[in-house]
Design a protein around this motif. Structure first.
Motif, short mmCIF file in Angstrom:
data_model
loop_
_atom_site.label_atom_id
_atom_site.label_comp_id
_atom_site.label_asym_id
_atom_site.label_seq_id
_atom_site.Cartn_x
_atom_site.Cartn_y
_atom_site.Cartn_z
N HIS A 277 0.84 -1.20 0.00
CA HIS A 277 0.00 0.00 0.00
C HIS A 277 0.87 1.25 0.00
O HIS A 277 1.91 1.29 0.67
CB HIS A 277 -0.90 0.04 1.24
N GLU A 278 0.41 2.27 -0.73
CA GLU A 278 1.02 3.59 -0.66
C GLU A 278 0.67 4.23 0.68
O GLU A 278 -0.46 4.13 1.16
CB GLU A 278 0.51 4.48 -1.79
N ASN A 279 1.66 4.90 1.29
CA ASN A 279 1.44 5.55 2.57
C ASN A 279 2.31 6.80 2.64
O ASN A 279 3.49 6.72 2.97
CB ASN A 279 1.77 4.60 3.73
N ASP A 280 1.70 7.97 2.30
CA ASP A 280 2.44 9.25 2.33
C ASP A 280 3.73 9.15 1.53
O ASP A 280 4.83 9.44 2.03
CB ASP A 280 2.75 9.64 3.78
N GLU A 281 3.60 8.74 0.28
CA GLU A 281 4.71 8.61 -0.66
C GLU A 281 5.69 7.51 -0.27
O GLU A 281 6.75 7.38 -0.88
CB GLU A 281 5.45 9.94 -0.82
N LYS A 282 5.34 6.71 0.71
CA LYS A 282 6.12 5.54 1.05
C LYS A 282 5.32 4.29 0.68
O LYS A 282 4.12 4.36 0.44
CB LYS A 282 6.46 5.53 2.54
N LEU A 283 6.00 3.16 0.64
CA LEU A 283 5.34 1.89 0.33
C LEU A 283 5.48 0.97 1.53
O LEU A 283 6.59 0.73 2.01
CB LEU A 283 5.97 1.25 -0.90
N ASP A 284 4.34 0.50 2.04
CA ASP A 284 4.32 -0.38 3.21
C ASP A 284 3.73 -1.74 2.82
O ASP A 284 3.03 -1.86 1.81
CB ASP A 284 3.48 0.22 4.33
N ALA A 285 4.00 -2.74 3.65
CA ALA A 285 3.46 -4.09 3.43
C ALA A 285 2.67 -4.54 4.66
O ALA A 285 3.16 -4.43 5.79
CB ALA A 285 4.58 -5.08 3.14
N GLU A 286 1.47 -5.03 4.42
CA GLU A 286 0.70 -5.74 5.45
C GLU A 286 0.88 -7.23 5.19
O GLU A 286 0.60 -7.71 4.09
CB GLU A 286 -0.79 -5.37 5.36
N TYR A 287 1.38 -7.94 6.18
CA TYR A 287 1.59 -9.38 5.98
C TYR A 287 0.65 -10.18 6.87
O TYR A 287 0.33 -9.78 7.99
CB TYR A 287 3.05 -9.76 6.22
N ARG A 288 0.20 -11.33 6.33
CA ARG A 288 -0.75 -12.18 7.03
C ARG A 288 -0.34 -13.65 6.85
O ARG A 288 -0.03 -14.07 5.73
CB ARG A 288 -2.17 -11.98 6.51
N PHE A 289 -0.38 -14.38 7.95
CA PHE A 289 -0.16 -15.82 7.91
C PHE A 289 -1.50 -16.53 8.01
O PHE A 289 -2.31 -16.22 8.89
CB PHE A 289 0.73 -16.26 9.08
N TYR A 290 -1.72 -17.49 7.11
CA TYR A 290 -2.95 -18.28 7.11
C TYR A 290 -2.62 -19.76 7.26
O TYR A 290 -1.70 -20.27 6.60
CB TYR A 290 -3.71 -18.11 5.79
N SER A 291 -3.37 -20.46 8.10
CA SER A 291 -3.34 -21.91 8.05
C SER A 291 -4.28 -22.37 6.96
O SER A 291 -5.30 -21.73 6.69
CB SER A 291 -3.74 -22.52 9.40
#
Length: 315
Positions: A277-291
């Motif tokens: 995701h874009e965040n104030d001209e920065k790029l961030d990652a949301e990570y999720r673990f799924y079984s």
């Protein structure tokens, strides 16, 4: 006559030594994949060690489609127990392709790195396997990727068990990181079979990786993604670099003692997703673990853990 032979022998030795030194010190070329579409807005799914092609691996393969992945990163150990003996090995159809088939049928590209089991026979054959499947990518055993807003280094870590490869890939990585900084990479990732840090039963990376690779990655990249240990794990941050492990597509193994940095570990079949995701001209990652459990055609997908990693690029 003997004097001339000695001079010729000395000359040949010098030529051989010079060639060896040139091979050792030069920076080897590796493919540079340029993606026109930004990584922001995409979901990357990370799987590892699905090489038995068994029921859990098939369920994980279906989960890739159910979770609407835009691309798949497969972290090695593609065929158990001993890899393949060539590009026509029947195990490719029996164990490698079945877990990936739902993604391939849906038009989802798959990017590979090789694991230690993939080198037990003909590791070179995987290059030809990828060439035969348009959506499967392994342009080289290590390669660099650039998006308009991010960059990634796919690494060959099994080679670090062989001393003569230690320096060569390290030279390439150093040069590639320099170019990535010049290109303004805002989020950086390293994909490799062996994790640098792991509380699974395989433990942290072995000494050759520690000596030749770890210090070039930890503190330089935002995320390190690994397999090898058959667990799902958020090993936490080390000098600003977060280690995530997704190596449980077809096998689970025991957990070791937790480190001080570890935030989540589970020995269960599953996978990891990364949403950018874009965040104030920065790029961030949301990570999720799924079984991922249940029948391959109707997997039970359960969210286990999620976190956030801000992008800082290549340091």
């Amino acid at each position: 006559m003997q004097h001339r032979l000695r001079r010729l022998g000395t000359l040949l030795i010098l030529i051989a030594v010079s060639a060896a030194l040139a091979w050792w010190w030069h920076i080897p070329h590796a493919p540079w994949l340029v993606h026109k579409k930004p990584l922001a807005g995409q979901r990357v799914c990370v799987i590892g060690d699905a090489g038995w092609g068994n029921q859990p691996a098939l369920a994980v393969g279906q989960a890739i489609v159910e979770l609407h992945c835009d691309q798949v990163r497969y972290q090695g150990d593609l065929v158990y127990p001993d890899g393949i003996n060539g590009p026509d090995d029947p195990l490719i159809q029996e164990r490698f392709l079945p877990p990936l088939q739902p993604a391939l049928d849906a038009g989802i590209p798959v990017y590979l790195v090789l694991g230690n089991h993939d080198w037990k026979q003909d590791g070179e054959a995987w290059l030809e396997v990828a060439r035969r499947h348009p959506l499967i990518h392994l342009p080289h055993f290590y390669y660099f990727e650039q998006w308009p807003d991010a960059c990634a280094f796919s690494l060959e870590t099994t080679w670090f068990e062989k001393w003569y490869h230690l320096h060569r890939q390290g030279n390439w990585l150093k040069k590639s990181k320099q170019i990535a900084r010049e290109q303004g990479c805002r989020f950086s990732m390293g994909f490799a079979h062996h994790p640098m840090f792991s509380t699974g039963s395989h433990g942290n990376a072995h000494e050759m990786i520690n000596l030749g690779l770890k210090h070039k990655l930890v503190g330089s990249l935002d995320l390190l993604l690994g397999g090898h240990d058959h667990i799902l794990s958020d090993e936490g941050e080390y000098r600003g670099t977060r280690q995530l492990i997704s190596g449980s597509a077809s096998i689970n193994n025991d957990l070791g003692p937790a480190s001080d940095s570890q935030t989540f570990t589970r020995a269960t079949h599953g996978l990891l997703t990364l949403d950018f995701h874009e965040n104030d001209e920065k790029l961030d990652a949301e990570y999720r673990f799924y079984s991922v459990l249940g029948e391959p055609a109707d997997p039970l997908i359960t969210l286990l853990w999620q976190g956030h990693q801000p992008g800082k690029g290549v340091r």
